[in-house]
Design a protein around this motif. Sequence first.
Motif, mmCIF file in Angstrom:
data_model
loop_
_atom_site.group_PDB
_atom_site.id
_atom_site.type_symbol
_atom_site.label_atom_id
_atom_site.label_comp_id
_atom_site.label_asym_id
_atom_site.label_seq_id
_atom_site.Cartn_x
_atom_site.Cartn_y
_atom_site.Cartn_z
ATOM 1 N N TYR A 45 0.411 -0.827 0.086
ATOM 2 C CA TYR A 45 0.124 -0.026 0.013
ATOM 3 C C TYR A 45 0.713 1.507 -0.042
ATOM 4 O O TYR A 45 0.590 2.356 -0.290
ATOM 5 C CB TYR A 45 -0.954 0.140 0.992
ATOM 6 C CG TYR A 45 -1.420 -1.311 1.729
ATOM 7 C CD1 TYR A 45 -1.868 -1.928 2.469
ATOM 8 C CD2 TYR A 45 -2.970 -1.245 0.233
ATOM 9 C CE1 TYR A 45 -3.137 -3.074 2.175
ATOM 10 C CE2 TYR A 45 -3.631 -2.006 0.151
ATOM 11 C CZ TYR A 45 -4.037 -2.665 1.441
ATOM 12 O OH TYR A 45 -4.728 -4.311 1.453
ATOM 13 N N LYS A 46 1.958 0.879 0.731
ATOM 14 C CA LYS A 46 3.185 2.426 0.590
ATOM 15 C C LYS A 46 3.499 1.853 -0.503
ATOM 16 O O LYS A 46 5.274 2.071 -0.309
ATOM 17 C CB LYS A 46 3.925 2.783 1.914
ATOM 18 C CG LYS A 46 3.211 2.921 3.087
ATOM 19 C CD LYS A 46 3.344 3.061 3.808
ATOM 20 C CE LYS A 46 2.704 3.492 5.480
ATOM 21 N NZ LYS A 46 3.580 3.615 6.499
ATOM 22 N N TYR A 47 3.567 2.453 -1.804
ATOM 23 C CA TYR A 47 4.079 2.318 -2.800
ATOM 24 C C TYR A 47 5.326 3.768 -3.072
ATOM 25 O O TYR A 47 4.792 4.394 -2.602
ATOM 26 C CB TYR A 47 3.553 2.603 -4.090
ATOM 27 C CG TYR A 47 3.770 1.072 -4.914
ATOM 28 C CD1 TYR A 47 3.585 1.901 -6.521
ATOM 29 C CD2 TYR A 47 3.223 -0.059 -4.724
ATOM 30 C CE1 TYR A 47 3.704 1.270 -7.872
ATOM 31 C CE2 TYR A 47 3.614 -0.396 -6.074
ATOM 32 C CZ TYR A 47 2.988 -0.110 -7.523
ATOM 33 O OH TYR A 47 3.550 -0.808 -8.558
ATOM 34 N N VAL A 48 6.432 2.896 -3.059
ATOM 35 C CA VAL A 48 8.203 4.013 -3.030
ATOM 36 C C VAL A 48 7.664 3.598 -4.490
ATOM 37 O O VAL A 48 8.660 3.029 -5.324
ATOM 38 C CB VAL A 48 8.752 3.111 -2.149
ATOM 39 C CG1 VAL A 48 10.304 4.481 -2.351
ATOM 40 C CG2 VAL A 48 7.973 3.227 -0.623
ATOM 41 N N PHE A 49 7.793 5.133 -4.918
ATOM 42 C CA PHE A 49 8.905 4.897 -6.325
ATOM 43 C C PHE A 49 10.805 5.714 -6.262
ATOM 44 O O PHE A 49 11.012 6.288 -5.649
ATOM 45 C CB PHE A 49 8.321 6.550 -7.027
ATOM 46 C CG PHE A 49 7.528 6.263 -7.833
ATOM 47 C CD1 PHE A 49 6.218 5.947 -6.816
ATOM 48 C CD2 PHE A 49 7.556 5.816 -8.824
ATOM 49 C CE1 PHE A 49 4.821 6.036 -7.537
ATOM 50 C CE2 PHE A 49 6.136 6.172 -9.202
ATOM 51 C CZ PHE A 49 4.981 5.499 -9.144
ATOM 52 N N GLY A 50 11.341 5.236 -7.010
ATOM 53 C CA GLY A 50 12.848 5.993 -7.840
ATOM 54 C C GLY A 50 12.669 7.338 -8.390
ATOM 55 O O GLY A 50 11.449 7.804 -8.140
ATOM 56 N N ALA A 51 14.120 7.308 -8.155
ATOM 57 C CA ALA A 51 14.235 9.060 -8.277
ATOM 58 C C ALA A 51 14.413 9.036 -9.827
ATOM 59 O O ALA A 51 13.303 10.655 -9.883
ATOM 60 C CB ALA A 51 15.577 9.546 -7.989
ATOM 61 N N GLY A 52 14.068 8.217 -10.142
ATOM 62 C CA GLY A 52 13.548 7.880 -11.922
ATOM 63 C C GLY A 52 14.700 8.326 -13.109
ATOM 64 O O GLY A 52 16.296 8.766 -11.860
ATOM 65 N N THR A 53 14.911 7.993 -13.837
ATOM 66 C CA THR A 53 15.785 8.495 -14.830
ATOM 67 C C THR A 53 15.354 8.896 -16.210
ATOM 68 O O THR A 53 14.438 8.980 -16.977
ATOM 69 C CB THR A 53 16.085 7.208 -15.702
ATOM 70 O OG1 THR A 53 16.832 5.623 -14.857
ATOM 71 C CG2 THR A 53 17.509 7.020 -16.917
ATOM 72 N N ARG A 54 16.278 10.131 -16.277
ATOM 73 C CA ARG A 54 15.348 11.078 -17.525
ATOM 74 C C ARG A 54 16.074 10.988 -18.441
ATOM 75 O O ARG A 54 17.553 10.582 -18.802
ATOM 76 C CB ARG A 54 16.231 12.927 -17.085
ATOM 77 C CG ARG A 54 14.877 12.602 -15.964
ATOM 78 C CD ARG A 54 15.374 14.671 -15.770
ATOM 79 N NE ARG A 54 14.692 14.897 -14.358
ATOM 80 C CZ ARG A 54 14.436 14.062 -13.062
ATOM 81 N NH1 ARG A 54 15.232 12.949 -12.976
ATOM 82 N NH2 ARG A 54 14.112 14.160 -12.195
ATOM 83 N N LEU A 55 15.812 10.271 -19.824
ATOM 84 C CA LEU A 55 16.380 9.906 -20.960
ATOM 85 C C LEU A 55 15.935 11.287 -21.872
ATOM 86 O O LEU A 55 15.002 11.041 -22.313
ATOM 87 C CB LEU A 55 15.361 8.141 -21.389
ATOM 88 C CG LEU A 55 16.105 7.796 -22.353
ATOM 89 C CD1 LEU A 55 17.720 7.295 -22.574
ATOM 90 C CD2 LEU A 55 15.397 6.521 -22.638
#
Lengths: 111, 106
Positions: free
Chosen positions: B92-102
């Motif tokens: 329920y506590k969905y954690v996202f990574g910081a992202g990769t800007r492609l």
Amino acid sequence: AQTIHQWPVAEIKAVGSPLSLGCTIKGKSSPNLYWYWQATGGTLQQLFYSITVGQVESVVQLNLSASRPKDDQFILSTEKLLLSHSGFYLCAWSLDETEVFFGKGTRLTVV
Amino acid sequence: GDQVEQSPSALSLHEGTGSALRCNFTTTMRAVQWFQQNSRGSLINLFYLASGTKENGRLKSTFNSKESYSTLHIRDAQLEDSGTYFCAAGNYKYVFGAGTRLKVIA
């Protein structure tokens, strides 16, 4: 087919003013619902989740509140906006602990 | 709390080339999702994996729950692949990574 609708698409609000963002999910009964916030250029931060009507769990305290008045409706609100509330708000749904689907978001600018 | 470490933070690819994105998890995750966020901010579901490998066109993703990591491979990159890619995992506590800007370059 399931659809998720967020409103409004964008808002410009003054500091100290109230806010209400809405999200409606059609086509699925008893979905799990979520609110996320994304600062410009940042990642997504989960704010709230709800498993059932009338029940909302807070994940992060940002001087915001959420409510689920109906099975298919999720509301995010505050009585007094801060500058730090600016960003992109996304509503999402899933069935139990499975794949999550997002709405198109609301872009909020607090001035 | 649960953490998701995503790398690289930014990536430039020439059209037709490929690369891999990776997410490491600090705790055991039940499943992982990969998203592409376009310029309008919409999140496009790419993959949902509880284990193993899935492939869709020029994209392939693998989730190794025992070793707590997931990868997203892009091959034959096209201009429309540009955007920010996120992995996310949790319950329920969905954690996202910081992202990769492609950025895909012609």
